[in-house]
Write a protein that holds these residues in place. Structure first.
Motif, PDB file in Angstrom:
ATOM      1  N   GLY A 182      10.424  20.116  11.489  1.00 45.23           N
ATOM      2  CA  GLY A 182      10.115  20.301   9.961  1.00 45.23           C
ATOM      3  C   GLY A 182       9.444  19.080   9.172  1.00 45.23           C
ATOM      4  O   GLY A 182       9.698  18.809   7.769  1.00 45.23           O
ATOM      5  N   LEU A 183       9.494  17.781  10.247  1.00 47.31           N
ATOM      6  CA  LEU A 183       9.099  16.302   9.598  1.00 47.31           C
ATOM      7  C   LEU A 183       7.581  16.121   9.368  1.00 47.31           C
ATOM      8  O   LEU A 183       6.929  16.251  10.538  1.00 47.31           O
ATOM      9  CB  LEU A 183      10.005  15.391   9.890  1.00 47.31           C
ATOM     10  N   PRO A 184       7.552  15.068   8.601  1.00 49.24           N
ATOM     11  CA  PRO A 184       5.856  15.589   8.181  1.00 49.24           C
ATOM     12  C   PRO A 184       5.527  13.929   8.913  1.00 49.24           C
ATOM     13  O   PRO A 184       6.185  12.706   8.902  1.00 49.24           O
ATOM     14  CB  PRO A 184       5.530  15.004   7.160  1.00 49.24           C
ATOM     15  N   ALA A 185       4.384  13.463   8.923  1.00 46.91           N
ATOM     16  CA  ALA A 185       3.871  12.811   9.609  1.00 46.91           C
ATOM     17  C   ALA A 185       4.485  11.719   8.545  1.00 46.91           C
ATOM     18  O   ALA A 185       4.124  11.534   7.415  1.00 46.91           O
ATOM     19  CB  ALA A 185       2.107  12.178  10.318  1.00 46.91           C
ATOM     20  N   ASP A 186       4.423  10.399   8.806  1.00 42.97           N
ATOM     21  CA  ASP A 186       4.908   8.799   7.712  1.00 42.97           C
ATOM     22  C   ASP A 186       3.594   8.714   7.035  1.00 42.97           C
ATOM     23  O   ASP A 186       3.464   7.076   7.452  1.00 42.97           O
ATOM     24  CB  ASP A 186       5.818   8.188   8.098  1.00 42.97           C
ATOM     25  N   GLU A 187       3.099   8.794   6.461  1.00 49.12           N
ATOM     26  CA  GLU A 187       1.660   8.850   5.666  1.00 49.12           C
ATOM     27  C   GLU A 187       2.428   7.409   5.108  1.00 49.12           C
ATOM     28  O   GLU A 187       0.926   6.700   4.635  1.00 49.12           O
ATOM     29  CB  GLU A 187       0.438  10.156   5.243  1.00 49.12           C
ATOM     30  N   GLU A 188       2.924   7.793   4.471  1.00 48.50           N
ATOM     31  CA  GLU A 188       2.840   6.659   3.648  1.00 48.50           C
ATOM     32  C   GLU A 188       2.542   5.070   4.057  1.00 48.50           C
ATOM     33  O   GLU A 188       2.799   3.888   3.339  1.00 48.50           O
ATOM     34  CB  GLU A 188       4.363   6.653   2.617  1.00 48.50           C
ATOM     35  N   THR A 189       4.006   4.945   4.700  1.00 53.73           N
ATOM     36  CA  THR A 189       4.029   4.094   5.893  1.00 53.73           C
ATOM     37  C   THR A 189       2.362   3.266   6.425  1.00 53.73           C
ATOM     38  O   THR A 189       2.460   2.206   5.907  1.00 53.73           O
ATOM     39  CB  THR A 189       5.041   3.751   6.554  1.00 53.73           C
ATOM     40  N   ARG A 190       2.192   4.817   7.358  1.00 54.12           N
ATOM     41  CA  ARG A 190       0.313   3.970   7.313  1.00 54.12           C
ATOM     42  C   ARG A 190      -0.137   3.493   5.603  1.00 54.12           C
ATOM     43  O   ARG A 190      -1.045   2.709   6.965  1.00 54.12           O
ATOM     44  CB  ARG A 190       0.065   5.433   7.790  1.00 54.12           C
ATOM     45  N   HIS A 191      -0.843   4.102   5.407  1.00 54.17           N
ATOM     46  CA  HIS A 191      -1.166   3.966   4.107  1.00 54.17           C
ATOM     47  C   HIS A 191      -1.201   2.282   3.509  1.00 54.17           C
ATOM     48  O   HIS A 191      -1.855   1.579   3.175  1.00 54.17           O
ATOM     49  CB  HIS A 191      -1.092   4.116   3.057  1.00 54.17           C
ATOM     50  N   ILE A 192       0.297   2.003   4.142  1.00 54.47           N
ATOM     51  CA  ILE A 192       1.446   0.568   3.402  1.00 54.47           C
ATOM     52  C   ILE A 192       0.246  -0.329   4.255  1.00 54.47           C
ATOM     53  O   ILE A 192       0.317  -1.347   4.550  1.00 54.47           O
ATOM     54  CB  ILE A 192       2.463   1.217   3.093  1.00 54.47           C
ATOM     55  N   TRP A 193       0.435  -0.423   6.450  1.00 52.47           N
ATOM     56  CA  TRP A 193       0.091  -1.232   6.447  1.00 52.47           C
ATOM     57  C   TRP A 193      -1.623  -1.746   6.219  1.00 52.47           C
ATOM     58  O   TRP A 193      -1.659  -2.578   6.858  1.00 52.47           O
ATOM     59  CB  TRP A 193      -0.214  -0.950   8.232  1.00 52.47           C
ATOM     60  N   LEU A 194      -2.276  -0.618   6.384  1.00 51.51           N
ATOM     61  CA  LEU A 194      -3.459  -0.117   6.392  1.00 51.51           C
ATOM     62  C   LEU A 194      -4.381  -0.914   5.473  1.00 51.51           C
ATOM     63  O   LEU A 194      -5.058  -1.736   4.986  1.00 51.51           O
ATOM     64  CB  LEU A 194      -4.242   1.163   6.347  1.00 51.51           C
ATOM     65  N   SER A 195      -3.082  -0.602   4.113  1.00 47.38           N
ATOM     66  CA  SER A 195      -3.480  -1.759   2.822  1.00 47.38           C
ATOM     67  C   SER A 195      -3.717  -3.352   2.741  1.00 47.38           C
ATOM     68  O   SER A 195      -3.290  -3.779   2.254  1.00 47.38           O
ATOM     69  CB  SER A 195      -2.558  -1.262   1.400  1.00 47.38           C
ATOM     70  N   MET A 196      -2.482  -3.735   4.147  1.00 47.82           N
ATOM     71  CA  MET A 196      -2.573  -4.826   3.791  1.00 47.82           C
ATOM     72  C   MET A 196      -2.712  -5.664   4.456  1.00 47.82           C
ATOM     73  O   MET A 196      -3.303  -6.706   5.212  1.00 47.82           O
ATOM     74  CB  MET A 196      -0.648  -5.399   5.046  1.00 47.82           C
ATOM     75  N   GLY A 197      -4.256  -4.636   5.895  1.00 48.68           N
ATOM     76  CA  GLY A 197      -5.050  -5.361   6.403  1.00 48.68           C
ATOM     77  C   GLY A 197      -5.262  -4.770   7.747  1.00 48.68           C
ATOM     78  O   GLY A 197      -5.912  -5.643   8.791  1.00 48.68           O
ATOM     79  N   VAL A 198      -3.635  -4.552   8.140  1.00 47.12           N
ATOM     80  CA  VAL A 198      -3.619  -4.206   9.730  1.00 47.12           C
ATOM     81  C   VAL A 198      -4.989  -3.196  10.432  1.00 47.12           C
ATOM     82  O   VAL A 198      -5.249  -1.880   9.354  1.00 47.12           O
ATOM     83  CB  VAL A 198      -2.326  -3.882   9.952  1.00 47.12           C
ATOM     84  N   PRO A 199      -5.255  -3.769  11.031  1.00 40.42           N
ATOM     85  CA  PRO A 199      -6.261  -3.054  11.700  1.00 40.42           C
ATOM     86  C   PRO A 199      -6.639  -1.549  11.945  1.00 40.42           C
ATOM     87  O   PRO A 199      -4.924  -1.443  12.434  1.00 40.42           O
ATOM     88  CB  PRO A 199      -7.074  -3.492  13.133  1.00 40.42           C
ATOM     89  N   SER A 200      -6.803  -0.404  12.622  1.00 39.14           N
ATOM     90  CA  SER A 200      -5.947   0.635  12.323  1.00 39.14           C
ATOM     91  C   SER A 200      -6.095   0.702  13.594  1.00 39.14           C
ATOM     92  O   SER A 200      -5.305   1.533  14.216  1.00 39.14           O
ATOM     93  CB  SER A 200      -7.493   2.190  11.546  1.00 39.14           C
ATOM     94  N   ASP A 201      -7.132  -0.052  13.983  1.00 38.89           N
ATOM     95  CA  ASP A 201      -6.802   0.433  16.180  1.00 38.89           C
ATOM     96  C   ASP A 201      -5.775  -0.548  15.998  1.00 38.89           C
ATOM     97  O   ASP A 201      -5.395  -0.611  17.433  1.00 38.89           O
ATOM     98  CB  ASP A 201      -8.088  -0.007  16.783  1.00 38.89           C
TER      99      ASP A 201
END
Length: 840
Positions: A182-201
């Motif tokens: 019952g655990l959702p994906a950690d989208e918060e962490t994903r968005h943090i990395w994307l906002s820092m410029g880490v490429p999505s691939d």
């Protein structure tokens, strides 16, 4: 919970604006290009850069590594992760008076050993170029302070700016969620990395196995985000992340402690969120020094060179698998790794022995000896001669390696000599067995393999390696069955009080704290005095029931017959700690004077004293109770504890200041004291120790006890401490010399002075007498003394005198018999046997 997360995220982002580098600077750094990895980082510089970065830029406290022997944690053989010493914080059980309870931001490099238990890399060491039994874990922690966004920014800035790792070589994984839990994906962490410029691939989701970290079967846990490094570069290596590729390796794991795994395997949100990160120093140094193997870095190359100088083999070439003919390079790696582990463990007081961590260390030593002598053809003593090289490499970070190097070498040499004798005998057994096997038989007899293990002390994995060299194997399943049967026979598990204790869980502790329930005032345990008639007077203690704990939850009342934990606002009961047994006794409820509530055990949890009680009648929160100690039991513990301090002092008087306490236990019936020493003590030495103690008892020295600030206490010359987390202020216990006089440099009186939370006598004369009833070596270099006091000591002396008379009588009779008849000789032999059993 979602609203709670949004509030936290908003607050964390506000903190970033005030305290951290801006996101725009991080993005800007991502756009820079690097043609190659920097190679000017020594391992010492890498370690120092890590701690300085968090300390100087982000106000983290640098906490020294704890020893590899866990502090009061029987679930672990060794410290195997950086977070082990901080478990009391994660569990909400840190002593509120200790420095640990004040930690919010912490950084360190922790000595770790993974060999034995759940995390066991022993059998993999040597086969590849990256497994180790000893390693260092670089880590930074936030305890209820910053969380995901700050942790990610700090990590990225350190790797790309301070260590100058090309960002395009880095890949980041995050938790993909888990429907079953019952655990959702950690989208918060994903968005943090994307906002820092880490490429999505370069940003990849993974499940529970790779990106959800758990402390154990129960306890704090949470999603993690891992940073991976591509050794090759100039390509997209996303498909190789978490694919067991030696080209793309994880270098840093950032764990976000959000949940607690309950006993029923469900997950509950933690009352306080934390960050726990870990980055292996050896792997990071490999990256920064431009190598592909940990063994090609300056953490190992001096050792490999020293091994080659002592062996009759060509220099190390880094080969693995079939290319490593004769397993020579594997032997280099085994010896280099294992001598590091042996050095660190022995320096921290873990010696090769016959059970637990000591048994694992014995296996490591014997594995190292076998590869050193048989594969590398190094002479006896070569393994120990590598210890100064280990101290040279690691001694700046861990100076105890320099201090203890002579002791480490002595212990390794003693154990090597023993094993080489067994190894020769075992090799003969294997050779004789091989001669009896049929030519097409590839299975070695299980019974012989087990005999080598049980009777000659051969580690099972070592037997497997020796057989593998002969093209043979052993039925591992049958061997495992024998090992399990042996373990069941060795430890017939008996239910003890410890198995049934009521333990406050972290949610209940948090509930008490959030409900502003004050910590238990346990100072009344020290409220006693010595009357003119020489008897101790213990002051009465009246208390209020603050909380009741039953069935893993806080309740407002318990019924008669229910076992529960009772938290009072104040108590005179001593909770088990510092090696002293807990008090016993009972309390009665106001208005119900004829009903006793027996106190079966007393524990300390996060500043709360928990009295384990089986309620005789209804007990409610808010009830008033009167506490009654079992005074004889308490007094007996006081006698033994003060006697233990005097024993420690007498040992140092006789053997010198190098003697170190390795453990102790104080109970009402006897005391036990473990200490470092070369070999067993002689009878004259034990008699001298007893005489020294009796002199202190006869002189009836005053025992001075004073509570002082911890920093001030550490300035006392000759102070004896053990590896514990001390409260601040701390109690100083001094025999014969007032605590205030201990700071005077002109004071030339050498005395017993220790930091101690235990209960003590006020004068040494109350010990009465002390007799050492046992002294034996537990493992090489550590002895254990068991002693009794008072009437028990008198009875022991009387028993000894009776035995002496019996021995003298039998000796006299034997001397008068010139040529006894067979019947007479048999009778005398039987008497000798009976008397020997008595002596034993």
């Amino acid at each position: 919970m979602a609203a709670h997360m949004r509030r936290l995220t908003h607050w964390y982002r506000a903190v970033i604006n005030n305290n951290l580098t801006s996101l725009s600077s991080v993005r800007g750094y991502l756009s820079r290009s690097y043609s190659q990895v920097q190679t000017d980082f020594s391992s010492n510089r890498v370690r120092r850069t890590f701690t300085d970065f968090f300390h100087e830029l982000y106000q983290h406290i640098i906490v020294p590594s704890s020893p590899v022997r866990p502090r009061g944690d029987p679930s672990l053989l060794f410290v195997n992760a950086g977070m082990n010493q901080f478990k009391p914080i994660f569990l909400g059980a840190a002593d509120p008076r200790s420095e640990m309870a004040t930690y919010r931001r912490v950084v360190n490099s922790q000595k770790c050993v993974r060999a034995g238990g759940k995390h066991n890399d022993l059998e993999d060491v040597g086969r590849d170029v990256y497994h180790h039994t000893f390693f260092e874990m670089l880590g930074n922690w936030s305890f209820g302070d910053y969380f995901k966004e700050e942790a990610c920014i700090m990590a990225w800035r350190l790797l790309t700016e301070e260590y100058r790792i090309p960002p395009e070589r880095l890949y980041v994984s995050y938790f993909a969620g888990d429907a079953t839990s019952g655990l959702p994906a950690d989208e918060e962490t994903r968005h943090i990395w994307l906002s820092m410029g880490v490429p999505s691939d370069h940003l990849l989701p993974f499940g529970m196995k790779d990106n959800f970290w758990e402390m154990g079967e129960i306890g704090p846990c949470g999603p993690c985000t891992e940073i991976h490094y591509d050794h090759i570069g100039g390509r997209n290596a996303a498909s190789l992340v978490n694919a067991d590729s030696p080209d793309v390796v994880e270098i840093w794991n950032l764990v976000f402690m959000q949940y607690n795994r309950e006993a029923d395997h469900s997950l509950r949100s933690l009352p306080q969120f934390s960050v726990d990160t870990g980055m292996g120093l050896e792997r990071l140094v490999t990256v920064l020094q431009g190598q592909r193997s940990n063994y090609d870095t300056d953490l190992f190359t001096p050792l490999l060179s020293a091994i080659q100088q002592r062996s009759n083999c060509p220099e190390y070439r880094g080969r693995t698998g079939e290319a490593d003919v004769g397993k020579v390079d594997m032997a280099y790696r085994v010896v280099a790794d294992h001598v590091r582990t042996l050095s660190v463990c022995i320096a921290d007081g873990v010696y090769p022995g016959m059970s637990g961590a000591e048994l694992v260390l014995r296996r490591i030593l014997r594995r190292a000896v076998r590869f050193s002598t048989e594969v590398l053809q190094a002479p006896e003593g070569a393994l120990a001669s590598l210890v100064p090289t280990v101290a040279h490499i690691l001694g700046d970070a861990y100076p105890e390696l320099h201090k203890e190097s002579d002791r480490i070498m002595d212990i390794i040499n003693e154990n090597e000599a023993q094993f080489l004798s067994s190894l020769k005998q075992g090799r003969r057994v294997i050779d004789r067995t091989l001669q009896r096997l049929e030519n097409n038989d590839t299975l070695f007899p299980v019974s012989v393999a087990w005999s080598l293990h049980r009777n000659l002390g051969f580690p099972l994995d070592l037997i497997g390696l020796m057989l593998e060299e002969q093209g043979l194997s052993v039925d591992q399943r049958a061997l495992d069955v024998l090992a399990i049967e042996n373990e069941n026979l060795r430890c017939q598990v008996q239910t003890s009080v410890g198995d049934t204790l009521v333990h406050l869980d972290l949610h209940s502790l948090a509930q008490l704290q959030s409900g502003e329930v004050p910590h238990t005032d346990d100072s009344p345990k020290y409220h006693y005095s010595l009357a003119q008639d020489g008897k101790y007077v213990f002051q009465p203690c009246h208390a209020t029931v603050q909380a009741l704990y039953c069935g893993q939850t806080l309740v407002s009342e318990v019924s008669g017959g229910q076992r529960c934990g009772v938290v009072l606002d104040r108590t005179c009961f001593y909770a088990e700690q510092g090696g002293q047994s807990h008090d016993q006794g009972y309390f009665i409820r106001d208005g119900l004077p004829d009903v006793l509530y027996p106190v079966e055990a007393v524990q300390l949890a996060g500043g709360y004293v928990v009295h384990q009680v089986t309620a005789a009648e209804v007990l409610r929160k808010g009830d008033q109770v009167q506490l009654y100690l079992d005074e004889p039991q308490r007094l007996a513990c006081m006698v033994k504890h003060t006697a233990t301090h005097v024993l420690n002092f007498a040992l140092r008087q006789l053997l010198g200041s190098s003697v170190e306490q390795r453990g102790s236990h104080v109970a009402a019936d006897r005391l036990r004291f473990d200490f470092s020493v070369k070999g067993s003590l002689s009878i004259p030495q034990l008699q001298e120790i007893e005489r020294s103690i009796h002199n202190i008892i006869t002189e009836n020295k005053a025992v001075y006890i004073e509570e002082v600030p911890l920093a001030r206490a550490k300035d006392i010359p000759g102070l004896r401490t053990v590896d514990e987390v001390y409260p601040d202020p701390v109690r100083v216990v001094s025999v014969a010399v007032p605590v205030a006089d201990l700071y005077d440099s002109q004071t030339d009186r050498w005395t017993s002075v220790e930091l101690c939370c235990g209960t003590h006598l006020l004068t040494t004369g109350e010990i009465g007498d002390l007799v050492i009833i046992s002294e034996r070596q537990m493992v090489k270099g550590i002895s254990r003394i068991v002693a009794v006091t008072g009437d028990d000591a008198r009875e022991a002396r009387e028993a000894g005198q009776v035995l002496t008379q019996e021995v003298e009588s039998l000796s006299a009779r034997l001397a008068t018999v010139a040529s006894p008849s067979l019947a007479h000789a048999n009778r005398l032999a039987k008497e000798v046997g009976i008397l020997t059993d008595k002596l034993n």
